[in-house]
Design an enzyme around this catalytic site. Structure first.
Site, PDB file in Angstrom:
ATOM      1  N   ARG A 186       0.830  -1.215   0.000  1.00 29.21           N
ATOM      2  CA  ARG A 186       0.000   0.000   0.000  1.00 29.21           C
ATOM      3  C   ARG A 186       0.857   1.254   0.000  1.00 29.21           C
ATOM      4  O   ARG A 186       0.465   2.279  -0.580  1.00 29.21           O
ATOM      5  CB  ARG A 186      -0.961  -0.040   1.207  1.00 29.21           C
ATOM      6  CG  ARG A 186      -2.098  -1.066   0.990  1.00 29.21           C
ATOM      7  CD  ARG A 186      -2.732  -1.485   2.299  1.00 29.21           C
ATOM      8  NE  ARG A 186      -3.912  -2.333   2.118  1.00 29.21           N
ATOM      9  CZ  ARG A 186      -3.885  -3.646   1.866  1.00 29.21           C
ATOM     10  NH1 ARG A 186      -2.729  -4.277   1.724  1.00 29.21           N
ATOM     11  NH2 ARG A 186      -5.011  -4.335   1.733  1.00 29.21           N
ATOM     12  N   ARG A 212      -6.089 -18.203  -9.355  1.00 30.33           N
ATOM     13  CA  ARG A 212      -6.889 -17.697  -8.222  1.00 30.33           C
ATOM     14  C   ARG A 212      -8.087 -16.869  -8.698  1.00 30.33           C
ATOM     15  O   ARG A 212      -8.067 -16.296  -9.778  1.00 30.33           O
ATOM     16  CB  ARG A 212      -5.989 -16.883  -7.285  1.00 30.33           C
ATOM     17  CG  ARG A 212      -4.942 -17.772  -6.625  1.00 30.33           C
ATOM     18  CD  ARG A 212      -4.083 -17.015  -5.650  1.00 30.33           C
ATOM     19  NE  ARG A 212      -4.842 -16.554  -4.496  1.00 30.33           N
ATOM     20  CZ  ARG A 212      -4.337 -15.769  -3.545  1.00 30.33           C
ATOM     21  NH1 ARG A 212      -3.086 -15.342  -3.642  1.00 30.33           N
ATOM     22  NH2 ARG A 212      -5.081 -15.405  -2.527  1.00 30.33           N
ATOM     23  N   ASP A 248      -4.017 -15.315   7.400  1.00 28.40           N
ATOM     24  CA  ASP A 248      -2.761 -15.840   6.837  1.00 28.40           C
ATOM     25  C   ASP A 248      -2.014 -16.752   7.809  1.00 28.40           C
ATOM     26  O   ASP A 248      -0.990 -17.331   7.450  1.00 28.40           O
ATOM     27  CB  ASP A 248      -1.855 -14.677   6.429  1.00 28.40           C
ATOM     28  CG  ASP A 248      -2.396 -13.962   5.198  1.00 28.40           C
ATOM     29  OD1 ASP A 248      -3.192 -14.572   4.459  1.00 28.40           O
ATOM     30  OD2 ASP A 248      -2.032 -12.792   4.988  1.00 28.40           O
ATOM     31  N   ARG A 279      -4.916 -24.108   1.319  1.00 33.43           N
ATOM     32  CA  ARG A 279      -4.138 -24.288   2.557  1.00 33.43           C
ATOM     33  C   ARG A 279      -4.746 -25.331   3.493  1.00 33.43           C
ATOM     34  O   ARG A 279      -4.051 -25.869   4.350  1.00 33.43           O
ATOM     35  CB  ARG A 279      -3.959 -22.949   3.275  1.00 33.43           C
ATOM     36  CG  ARG A 279      -2.968 -22.066   2.537  1.00 33.43           C
ATOM     37  CD  ARG A 279      -2.713 -20.744   3.210  1.00 33.43           C
ATOM     38  NE  ARG A 279      -1.604 -20.075   2.545  1.00 33.43           N
ATOM     39  CZ  ARG A 279      -1.329 -18.775   2.672  1.00 33.43           C
ATOM     40  NH1 ARG A 279      -2.077 -18.012   3.438  1.00 33.43           N
ATOM     41  NH2 ARG A 279      -0.302 -18.255   2.027  1.00 33.43           N
TER      42      ARG A 279
HETATM   43  C1  S3P Z   1      -4.143  -9.100   2.055  1.00 32.92           C
HETATM   44  C2  S3P Z   1      -5.384  -9.583   2.337  1.00 32.92           C
HETATM   45  C3  S3P Z   1      -5.662 -11.003   2.609  1.00 32.92           C
HETATM   46  C4  S3P Z   1      -4.393 -11.784   2.922  1.00 32.92           C
HETATM   47  C5  S3P Z   1      -3.288 -11.443   1.973  1.00 32.92           C
HETATM   48  C6  S3P Z   1      -2.960  -9.972   2.031  1.00 32.92           C
HETATM   49  C7  S3P Z   1      -3.992  -7.662   1.787  1.00 32.92           C
HETATM   50  O1  S3P Z   1      -6.254 -11.577   1.469  1.00 32.92           O
HETATM   51  O2  S3P Z   1      -4.642 -13.157   2.889  1.00 32.92           O
HETATM   52  O3  S3P Z   1      -2.120 -12.182   2.319  1.00 32.92           O
HETATM   53  O4  S3P Z   1      -2.848  -7.162   1.779  1.00 32.92           O
HETATM   54  O5  S3P Z   1      -5.012  -6.990   1.597  1.00 32.92           O
HETATM   55  P1  S3P Z   1      -7.849 -11.523   1.220  1.00 32.92           P
HETATM   56  O6  S3P Z   1      -8.217 -10.125   1.030  1.00 32.92           O
HETATM   57  O7  S3P Z   1      -8.063 -12.334  -0.027  1.00 32.92           O
HETATM   58  O8  S3P Z   1      -8.457 -12.149   2.435  1.00 32.92           O
END
Ligand code: S3P
Length: 429
Positions: free
Chosen positions: A27, A122, A315, A346
């Protein structure tokens, strides 16, 4: 494809710092690039995922100076990015691809996002569909479900959206598109997902209002570049927390970890399992809570995990599965079907690996049941190309009888370069 062999440890001792938070690193580049003026970022994670985002913005004309410590991002304002002359490769990174999809939909140029074979498998409809409702034009394989994604930037309109999933990537993609839309975009989600976008966008001057169940963002508000200090990634610290809990005679201090409440599910879960974890020196940096975490070996017990805890620890489940394997009693995880569409499935990956280590595991469509045991066995574990599976099985190897060999560990570099050395540096033999 390299593999690592891990032997049992006598204890984990010392003080460590883990690399910068992956979500916040992504970000900082994205928001810094579309802000006006310079954003200086310290603690940036130099893992492959965040570097994929950095390369994408460089390819769209953003100048980023890097002296090895600090990144200086010369922001181009909301409308200053330029058309990339080649496809943007997001590598293994879902965050890069999904957030970029939202941001690129509002540009006045064409772009294409691709990634490695795991990322191209994905689901992308979860961002393509809501951005389509905003007037975004994104095409992908299987009707927009899979990357590569081709994006023709266009004018966007604000929407109200009830997300069927608790996903920060979906929420952030819509928020970024919302920055380019006329009016106020509102997103609701079933349970709150990580709120780093909300915090950083607000910190940079966007009009963002969080409310119970969702967030609102105002369109067409310019951001201003600022200093961003990226805290240590709690998702990386999690491997050390679990390792120090399950290896007897351990005491670790992990300094400077981000403890945003939307991410601390791991701490709540491990404490509920009987883990001895203490948060020290709590403070705030660039709008994010930070603390040092002290962990001591503990006898864990099985618990039930579901509901709002799931997105708050999303995660960390691979390594929570390792903790559960060594807990007294059964651990039950429900409501975690999202784990099936991460870097790999997972639930299936951990069930396969833990069974090889002699653990009794019941796979459920949305979770699993793990029956804890006193000692697991060394085994030939597979990473399935997923960094967190690889690191989790290395942690398991520290308490297993005999050796644990983990295959295809190169993927660890996506989120945690230097993991093995940091771990081996605190292991007592
Ligand atoms: C993330 C959001 C999560 C997380 C990923 C990082 C992010 O995914 O699993 O490792 O930086 O916004 P999801 O938004 O698919 O839950």
């Amino acid at each position: 494809m390299n593999s690592y062999t891990v032997k049992p440890a006598k204890g984990l001792k010392g003080e460590i710092k883990v690399p910068g938070d992956k979500s916040i690193s992504h970000r900082s580049i994205m928001f810094g690039s579309i802000a006006c003026g310079i954003t200086r970022v310290t603690g940036f994670l130099r893992g492959e995922d965040a570097l994929a985002t950095l390369n994408a913005f460089r390819a769209m004309g953003v100048e980023v100076e890097d002296d090895g410590m600090t990144l200086a991002i010369h922001g181009k304002g909301l409308h200053g990015l330029t058309e990339p002359s080649d496809v943007l490769d997001c590598g293994n990174s879902g965050t890069s691809m999904r957030l970029l999809a939202g941001l690129l939909a509002g540009q006045n140029f064409f772009s294409v996002l691709t990634g490695d074979k795991y990322l191209r498998a994905r689901p992308m409809k979860r961002v393509v569909a809501p951005i389509g409702l905003m007037g975004g034009r994104i095409h992908g394989r299987f009707g927009g479900e899979k990357a590569p994604l081709a994006i023709q930037g266009s004018k966007l309109k604000a929407i109200e959206y009830d997300s069927p999933v608790s996903s920060a990537q979906v929420k952030s993609a819509i928020m970024l598109a919302g920055l380019y839309a006329n009016g106020e975009t509102l997103i609701r989600e079933p349970h709150v997902s990580r709120d780093h976008s909300e915090r950083m966008l607000r910190y940079l001057g966007a009009s963002v209002e969080s409310f119970d169940g969702g967030v609102k963002i105002g369109g067409d508000v310019e951001l201003s570049g600022r200093e961003i200090s990226v805290p240590g990634d709690i998702s990386s610290a999690a491997f050390f927390m679990v390792a120090a809990l399950i290896v007897p005679n351990s005491e670790l201090l992990i300094r400077g970890v981000g403890v945003n409440p939307t991410r601390t599910g791991i701490i709540d879960i491990l404490k509920a399992m009987g883990g001895d974890l203490e948060l020290l020196n709590q403070r705030e940096e660039s709008g994010e809570p930070v603390a040092d975490i002290r962990v001591r070996s503990s006898q864990l017990k099985g618990i039930e995990i579901s509901g709002e805890l799931v997105p708050r620890a999303i995660d960390e489940f691979p390594v929570i599965c390792v903790a559960a394997s060594l807990a007294e009693g059964t651990t039950v995880l429900r409501g975690a079907m999202e784990l099936r569409v991460k870097e790999t499935d997972r639930i299936a990956a951990m069930a396969t690996n833990l069974r090889k280590a002699g653990v009794e595991v019941l796979e459920l469509p949305d979770g699993m049941e793990i029956i804890g045991m006193e000692r697991i066995s060394g085994c030939m574990a597979e990473s399935f190309g997923d960094h967190r599976i690889a690191m989790s099985m290395m942690v398991a190897g520290l308490v297993a009888k005999g050796e644990t060999r983990v295959s295809d560990v190169d993927c660890i570099a996506t989120s945690f370069p230097g993991f093995r050395d940091l771990l081996m540096g605190v292991v007592q033999r």
